[in-house]
Write a protein that holds these residues in place. Structure first.
Motif, PDB file in Angstrom:
ATOM      1  N   VAL A 229      -8.913   1.839  31.766  1.00 47.76           N
ATOM      2  CA  VAL A 229      -9.311   2.328  33.087  1.00 47.76           C
ATOM      3  C   VAL A 229      -8.855   1.311  34.126  1.00 47.76           C
ATOM      4  CG1 VAL A 229     -11.222   3.043  34.566  1.00 47.76           C
ATOM      5  CG2 VAL A 229     -11.324   3.474  32.098  1.00 47.76           C
ATOM      6  N   HIS A 237      -2.994   2.210  42.795  1.00 44.83           N
ATOM      7  CA  HIS A 237      -3.229   3.191  41.732  1.00 44.83           C
ATOM      8  C   HIS A 237      -1.960   3.952  41.343  1.00 44.83           C
ATOM      9  CE1 HIS A 237      -7.564   3.128  40.832  1.00 44.83           C
ATOM     10  NE2 HIS A 237      -7.624   2.516  41.985  1.00 44.83           N
ATOM     11  N   GLN A 238      -1.355   4.675  42.256  1.00 50.08           N
ATOM     12  CA  GLN A 238      -0.184   5.462  41.892  1.00 50.08           C
ATOM     13  C   GLN A 238       1.037   4.586  41.694  1.00 50.08           C
ATOM     14  OE1 GLN A 238      -0.321   8.733  41.049  1.00 50.08           O
ATOM     15  NE2 GLN A 238       1.696   8.216  40.231  1.00 50.08           N
ATOM     16  N   ARG A 241       0.986   3.028  38.270  1.00 52.23           N
ATOM     17  CA  ARG A 241       1.264   4.031  37.234  1.00 52.23           C
ATOM     18  C   ARG A 241       2.744   4.388  37.182  1.00 52.23           C
ATOM     19  NH1 ARG A 241      -3.978   5.285  38.700  1.00 52.23           N
ATOM     20  NH2 ARG A 241      -5.382   5.517  36.909  1.00 52.23           N
ATOM     21  N   ASP A 251      -5.269   8.526  33.624  1.00 54.01           N
ATOM     22  CA  ASP A 251      -4.851   9.034  34.931  1.00 54.01           C
ATOM     23  C   ASP A 251      -5.900   8.790  35.994  1.00 54.01           C
ATOM     24  OD1 ASP A 251      -2.462   9.940  33.901  1.00 54.01           O
ATOM     25  OD2 ASP A 251      -3.211  11.954  33.479  1.00 54.01           O
ATOM     26  N   ARG A 252      -7.146   8.812  35.586  1.00 53.65           N
ATOM     27  CA  ARG A 252      -8.236   8.586  36.542  1.00 53.65           C
ATOM     28  C   ARG A 252      -8.624   7.116  36.538  1.00 53.65           C
ATOM     29  NH1 ARG A 252     -14.391  10.891  35.866  1.00 53.65           N
ATOM     30  NH2 ARG A 252     -15.318   9.834  37.650  1.00 53.65           N
ATOM     31  N   GLY A 253      -8.798   6.542  37.727  1.00 49.95           N
ATOM     32  CA  GLY A 253      -9.216   5.155  37.831  1.00 49.95           C
ATOM     33  C   GLY A 253     -10.341   5.010  38.840  1.00 49.95           C
ATOM     34  N   ILE A 254     -10.659   3.756  39.168  1.00 48.34           N
ATOM     35  CA  ILE A 254     -11.740   3.442  40.100  1.00 48.34           C
ATOM     36  C   ILE A 254     -11.164   2.671  41.279  1.00 48.34           C
ATOM     37  CG2 ILE A 254     -13.921   2.229  40.438  1.00 48.34           C
ATOM     38  CD1 ILE A 254     -14.206   4.559  38.585  1.00 48.34           C
ATOM     39  N   ARG A 255     -11.405   3.150  42.477  1.00 49.68           N
ATOM     40  CA  ARG A 255     -10.976   2.448  43.682  1.00 49.68           C
ATOM     41  C   ARG A 255     -12.091   1.506  44.116  1.00 49.68           C
ATOM     42  NH1 ARG A 255      -8.157   7.445  47.071  1.00 49.68           N
ATOM     43  NH2 ARG A 255      -6.516   7.874  45.528  1.00 49.68           N
ATOM     44  N   VAL A 272     -15.812   6.738  33.757  1.00 50.46           N
ATOM     45  CA  VAL A 272     -14.473   7.265  33.473  1.00 50.46           C
ATOM     46  C   VAL A 272     -14.204   7.241  31.977  1.00 50.46           C
ATOM     47  CG1 VAL A 272     -12.002   6.935  33.872  1.00 50.46           C
ATOM     48  CG2 VAL A 272     -13.624   6.561  35.734  1.00 50.46           C
ATOM     49  N   HIS A 276     -13.603  10.544  29.600  1.00 53.48           N
ATOM     50  CA  HIS A 276     -12.405  10.688  28.783  1.00 53.48           C
ATOM     51  C   HIS A 276     -12.770  11.029  27.349  1.00 53.48           C
ATOM     52  CE1 HIS A 276      -8.396   9.944  27.182  1.00 53.48           C
ATOM     53  NE2 HIS A 276      -8.925   9.116  26.308  1.00 53.48           N
ATOM     54  N   ASP A 280     -12.706  17.728  28.278  1.00 55.33           N
ATOM     55  CA  ASP A 280     -12.475  17.903  29.709  1.00 55.33           C
ATOM     56  C   ASP A 280     -13.084  19.227  30.152  1.00 55.33           C
ATOM     57  OD1 ASP A 280     -10.645  20.027  29.184  1.00 55.33           O
ATOM     58  OD2 ASP A 280      -9.030  18.578  28.915  1.00 55.33           O
TER      59      ASP A 280
END
Length: 369
Positions: A229, A237-238, A241, A251-255, A272, A276, A280
């Motif tokens: 994560v 983030h993007q 990746r 694909d999902r993270g924490i800001r 998260v 996972h 889903d």
């Protein structure tokens, strides 16, 4: 790290038949004023005492049940966890400090309220958190709920050390020299003063840093691969990746500010990792519709509770962390009975399954028959 093993949760779930107090107190470990926490504990104890009296418990029994919390007054309880969970009855006296925010409430019944605690147990046996900033990267390994920092095999210990090796550009060159010892080749310098751990960094320099971290991450995960994560400010983030080749990065993270302790990073990323591990939302919806087509679903809490008590519930979905208001105690008993009868428990983030063929926002059960 404080957590509760699954077998201990089941042991508490089997307890019934005597006045039982379940008390959850938010500890706010980063708040230095212990008086506010102690005051809230006193109010919760007063509520517990009143509800025990309503069950016709005599004052001596009430005092014996609440004695562990009255005696402590929080003085002997470390404050490095998120929640204090107390399970108190004439034959059970247990205090657990947990690294999960479970809210505050008191329940008094003939069994313990364990649904909120169950959501904290549902996470993979092994997962990682990567805290990423311009000035450093931290990898945290979370095994059986316990976080520990993993040294990243970076060629530069951190961005501060890399900065010391800045190569000055030649006359007329890019004034933002690359920090990794190679001549600067251009790029647009950017400044993110509003973010966490940002410096004035050009695009090529940041991409170089991402490649360093990506390579180190893959090396660190060679022996024990597991989901990762990402915890970082929005700009990373993007972009990370796009540069990352690690197949385990989710694909999902924490800001969030990545400059935190391993325990704090693990607490941030735990929802998260748990999501996972679970099915889903699309897979849950597909299974729900298939069961509904065969008439094997229940959504009214009263119907689900009756089914749970006789072992009819195959899988129970309920909204983890939602404010259930007056339904909380009923949901607690549904969760307990489902677990005791061998049903699967799936806490779902958000508002449950309102889109799944008439599902409720409280509980949704797939039945065995």
């Amino acid at each position: 790290m404080q957590t509760l093993a699954h077998q201990d949760w089941m042991r508490l779930a089997r307890h019934e038949g005597e006045p039982s107090v379940s008390l959850f107190l938010a500890l706010h470990p980063h708040d230095g004023d212990r008086r506010r926490v102690a005051l809230r504990l006193r109010h919760l104890l007063e509520e517990a005492e009143q509800r025990l009296a309503e069950l016709d418990c005599d004052p001596a029994q009430v005092e014996a049940i609440l004695a562990p919390l009255r005696a402590s007054g929080l003085e002997d309880i470390p404050r490095d966890g998120q929640t204090l969970a107390a399970f108190l009855a004439p034959s059970v006296q247990e205090l657990h400090q947990l690294d999960a925010p479970l809210g505050e409430r008191v329940t008094v019944a003939d069994h313990f309220a364990l649904a909120a605690l169950r959501t904290a147990l549902d996470q993979p046996a092994l997962w990682y958190v990567l805290g990423l900033a311009d000035d450093g990267a931290t990898l945290v390994r979370v095994a059986r709920g316990a976080p520990s920092e993993v040294p990243l095999p970076l060629e530069r210990e951190d961005r501060a050390a890399a900065n010391a090796e800045r190569v000055e550009p030649t006359e007329g060159g890019n004034r933002h020299a690359n920090r990794f010892g190679s001549p600067p080749t251009g790029g647009t310098p950017t400044t993110h003063q509003q973010g966490f751990g940002y410096e004035q960094v050009d695009d090529i320099e940041r991409q170089t840093w991402y490649r360093f971290v990506d390579r180190a991450l893959q090396q660190a995960l060679e022996e024990a691969p597991a989901p990762v994560v990402l915890v970082a400010d929005v700009v990373h983030h993007q972009a990370f990746r796009d540069a990352c080749h690690c197949p385990h990065l989710l694909d999902r993270g924490i800001r969030h500010d990545p400059h935190a302790s391993p325990a704090e990073l693990a607490a941030l990323a735990r929802p998260v990792a748990r999501a996972h591990q679970q099915n889903d939302s699309e897979a849950i919806g597909d299974r729900w519709h298939a069961a509904a087509h065969r008439g094997l679903v229940a959504t009214r809490p009263e119907d689900v509770l009756e089914a749970a008590r006789v072992g009819r519930v195959d899988t129970l979905y309920w909204p983890a962390g939602a404010d259930l208001n007056g339904d909380a105690e009923q949901v607690d008993e549904i969760v307990r009975q489902t677990a005791l009868q061998g049903g699967a428990l799936v806490p779902v983030d958000g508002e449950g399954l309102p889109e799944a063929g008439g599902g409720s926002n409280v509980v949704n059960a797939i039945l065995r028959w």
